[in-house]
Design an enzyme around this catalytic site. Structure first.
Site, mmCIF file in Angstrom:
data_model
loop_
_atom_site.group_PDB
_atom_site.id
_atom_site.type_symbol
_atom_site.label_atom_id
_atom_site.label_comp_id
_atom_site.label_asym_id
_atom_site.label_seq_id
_atom_site.Cartn_x
_atom_site.Cartn_y
_atom_site.Cartn_z
ATOM 1 N N PRO A 1 40.301 44.270 38.310
ATOM 2 C CG PRO A 1 41.147 46.438 38.039
ATOM 3 C CD PRO A 1 39.880 45.645 37.964
ATOM 4 C CG ASP A 2 45.949 41.581 40.588
ATOM 5 O OD1 ASP A 2 46.565 40.505 40.534
ATOM 6 O OD2 ASP A 2 46.319 42.620 39.993
ATOM 7 C CG PHE A 3 45.123 45.806 44.961
ATOM 8 C CD1 PHE A 3 44.347 44.758 45.429
ATOM 9 C CD2 PHE A 3 44.614 47.097 45.018
ATOM 10 C CE1 PHE A 3 43.092 44.984 45.963
ATOM 11 C CE2 PHE A 3 43.345 47.334 45.554
ATOM 12 C CZ PHE A 3 42.588 46.277 46.020
ATOM 13 N NE ARG A 4 50.744 45.051 47.022
ATOM 14 C CZ ARG A 4 49.581 45.157 47.657
ATOM 15 N NH1 ARG A 4 48.561 44.344 47.331
ATOM 16 N NH2 ARG A 4 49.388 46.077 48.595
ATOM 17 C CG ASN B 1 38.993 40.030 47.267
ATOM 18 O OD1 ASN B 1 40.152 40.458 47.343
ATOM 19 N ND2 ASN B 1 38.702 38.875 46.699
ATOM 20 C CG ASP C 1 35.052 41.594 44.966
ATOM 21 O OD1 ASP C 1 36.089 41.237 44.370
ATOM 22 O OD2 ASP C 1 34.462 40.865 45.797
ATOM 23 C CG HIS D 1 41.947 44.429 53.843
ATOM 24 N ND1 HIS D 1 42.859 44.103 52.866
ATOM 25 C CD2 HIS D 1 42.550 44.112 55.024
ATOM 26 C CE1 HIS D 1 43.966 43.616 53.431
ATOM 27 N NE2 HIS D 1 43.794 43.608 54.736
HETATM 28 N N1 APR Z 1 44.465 33.294 39.263
HETATM 29 C C1 APR Z 1 45.414 33.044 40.215
HETATM 30 N N2 APR Z 1 46.147 34.027 40.819
HETATM 31 C C2 APR Z 1 45.896 35.291 40.433
HETATM 32 C C3 APR Z 1 44.922 35.635 39.453
HETATM 33 C C4 APR Z 1 44.204 34.558 38.863
HETATM 34 N N3 APR Z 1 43.256 34.771 37.936
HETATM 35 N N4 APR Z 1 44.930 36.989 39.301
HETATM 36 C C5 APR Z 1 45.858 37.471 40.157
HETATM 37 N N5 APR Z 1 46.445 36.457 40.825
HETATM 38 C C6 APR Z 1 47.442 36.530 41.894
HETATM 39 C C7 APR Z 1 48.577 37.479 41.631
HETATM 40 O O1 APR Z 1 49.651 36.797 41.008
HETATM 41 C C8 APR Z 1 48.948 37.901 43.055
HETATM 42 O O2 APR Z 1 49.817 36.950 43.661
HETATM 43 O O3 APR Z 1 46.749 37.048 43.009
HETATM 44 C C9 APR Z 1 47.611 37.864 43.777
HETATM 45 C C10 APR Z 1 46.964 39.239 43.903
HETATM 46 O O4 APR Z 1 47.771 39.996 44.775
HETATM 47 P P1 APR Z 1 47.422 41.538 45.012
HETATM 48 O O5 APR Z 1 47.154 42.209 43.715
HETATM 49 O O6 APR Z 1 48.489 42.081 45.925
HETATM 50 O O7 APR Z 1 46.012 41.501 45.791
HETATM 51 P P2 APR Z 1 45.791 41.204 47.325
HETATM 52 O O8 APR Z 1 46.746 40.145 47.818
HETATM 53 O O9 APR Z 1 44.348 40.946 47.494
HETATM 54 O O10 APR Z 1 46.160 42.628 48.011
HETATM 55 C C11 APR Z 1 46.040 42.688 49.408
HETATM 56 O O11 APR Z 1 46.524 45.047 49.306
HETATM 57 O O12 APR Z 1 46.184 47.145 48.435
HETATM 58 C C12 APR Z 1 45.865 46.308 49.454
HETATM 59 O O13 APR Z 1 43.904 46.410 50.697
HETATM 60 C C13 APR Z 1 44.391 46.031 49.444
HETATM 61 O O14 APR Z 1 43.233 44.005 50.071
HETATM 62 C C14 APR Z 1 44.293 44.521 49.282
HETATM 63 C C15 APR Z 1 45.640 44.067 49.809
#
Ligand code: APR
Length: 280
Positions: free
Chosen positions: A45-48, A119, A121, A138
């Site tokens: 999963p992503d974060f937000r 990332n 991972d 990070h």
């Molecule tokens: N394809 C395209 N875009 C995607 C997909 C996908 N399959 N899945 C998610 N996204 C997009 C989301 O819409 C969002 O804009 O990727 C982005 C993910 O954003 P975050 O969840 O905030 O992840 P990230 O930007 O890596 O977070 C940055 O926050 O919590 C801290 O240290 C942690 O490294 C992390 C940092």
């Protein structure tokens, strides 16, 4: 609004024009910047993202607020929630996505100047990218230390603890501090290698930003370091950061996997990319 007096490098703000710029102008110094969005199709999963993002699914862990998961002071008080998550995310259980393979293909073609990733991972390395091409802005799970005496902690003991869901403690005499993977928590400084390489975006002739909300600084400031006239391609579900504000910004809004396939197709590299992913 786009400044109308800046000379345009791309004929149009589309993937065909980017491919033309690469194949005909011979662009070879690509800077790639990535976030959790390039690993979501691997099952991480992503974060937000609303609903599916990690921060929307931590309620059961009783955190004061979602980002406490990566807050060094909260961790010192209560490392349990982080280690419950570490058990889910620990490297070795996931396969790189075709977006990771696209970055490896850029490297194979001698066009990757550097990858800046947020990332933890390690999927970039599992896709075959050599460590020296990657800035883990990070940190990552690749190593771990005691948060009190900073002593190194052996990886085999770490993996055992994580798999059992235990919180590892320092084994140095009279210490017993909590051990933490070398992931950058909120409140901690980014690795020196991030600052030592922050001049590179200004040397790039193409910038690709993939799968990130660009909501965490100083990483979020990287795309703005690219020179004017250097095309910046955003491959993301949604428009983020200042991307789209310059005349040569190209927005490929949608899935990262679909976006890299579209770019590879336009470059005539799609077969190679699919074959690379098949063998990963
Ligand atoms: N394809 C395209 N875009 C995607 C997909 C996908 N399959 N899945 C998610 N996204 C997009 C989301 O819409 C969002 O804009 O990727 C982005 C993910 O954003 P975050 O969840 O905030 O992840 P990230 O930007 O890596 O977070 C940055 O926050 O919590 C801290 O240290 C942690 O490294 C992390 C940092």
């Amino acid at each position: 609004p786009v400044a109308d007096d800046t000379p345009q490098v791309l004929e149009r703000r589309d993937v065909q024009s980017v491919a033309k710029y690469i194949n005909e102008r011979g662009a070879r110094r690509f800077i790639v910047m990535t976030g959790a969005g390039i690993s979501t199709s691997a099952g991480i999963p992503d974060f937000r993202s609303p609903d599916t993002g990690l921060y929307a699914n931590l309620a059961h862990l009783g955190l004061p607020h979602p980002e406490a998961m990566f807050d060094i002071n909260f961790f010192r008080e209560n490392p349990q929630p982080f280690y419950a998550l570490a058990r889910e995310l620990y490297p070795g259980r996931y396969r790189p996505t075709i977006a990771h393979c696209f970055i490896k293909l850029l490297y194979d073609k001698g066009r990757l100047l550097k990858l800046f990733t947020q990332n933890i991972d390690c999927l970039e390395r599992e896709a075959g990218l050599p460590g020296e091409m990657i800035i883990d802005a990070h940190g990552s799970f690749a190593s771990q230390h005691c948060i009190d005496c900073q002593s190194f902690y052996p990886p085999d003991l770490m993996r055992k603890a994580v798999e059992k869901g235990d919180v590892p403690h320092c084994h140095m005499p009279n210490c017993n501090g909590i051990v933490k993977p070398d992931i950058v928590f909120f409140g901690e400084r980014l690795p020196e290698e991030f600052f030592l390489n922050r001049h590179l975006p200004a040397a790039a002739d193409l910038c690709i930003v993939m799968g990130t909300s660009l909501s965490v600084w100083p990483f979020a400031g990287l795309p703005a370091l690219c020179k004017d006239g250097v095309p910046r391609v955003l491959i993301n579900q949604e428009r983020v950061g200042g991307l789209g504000s310059r005349p040569d910004d190209v927005l490929l809004l949608g899935g990262c996997d679909a976006g890299v396939r579209q770019l590879a197709q336009a470059l005539g590299w799609l077969e190679e990319l699919e074959a690379l992913w098949e063998q990963t």
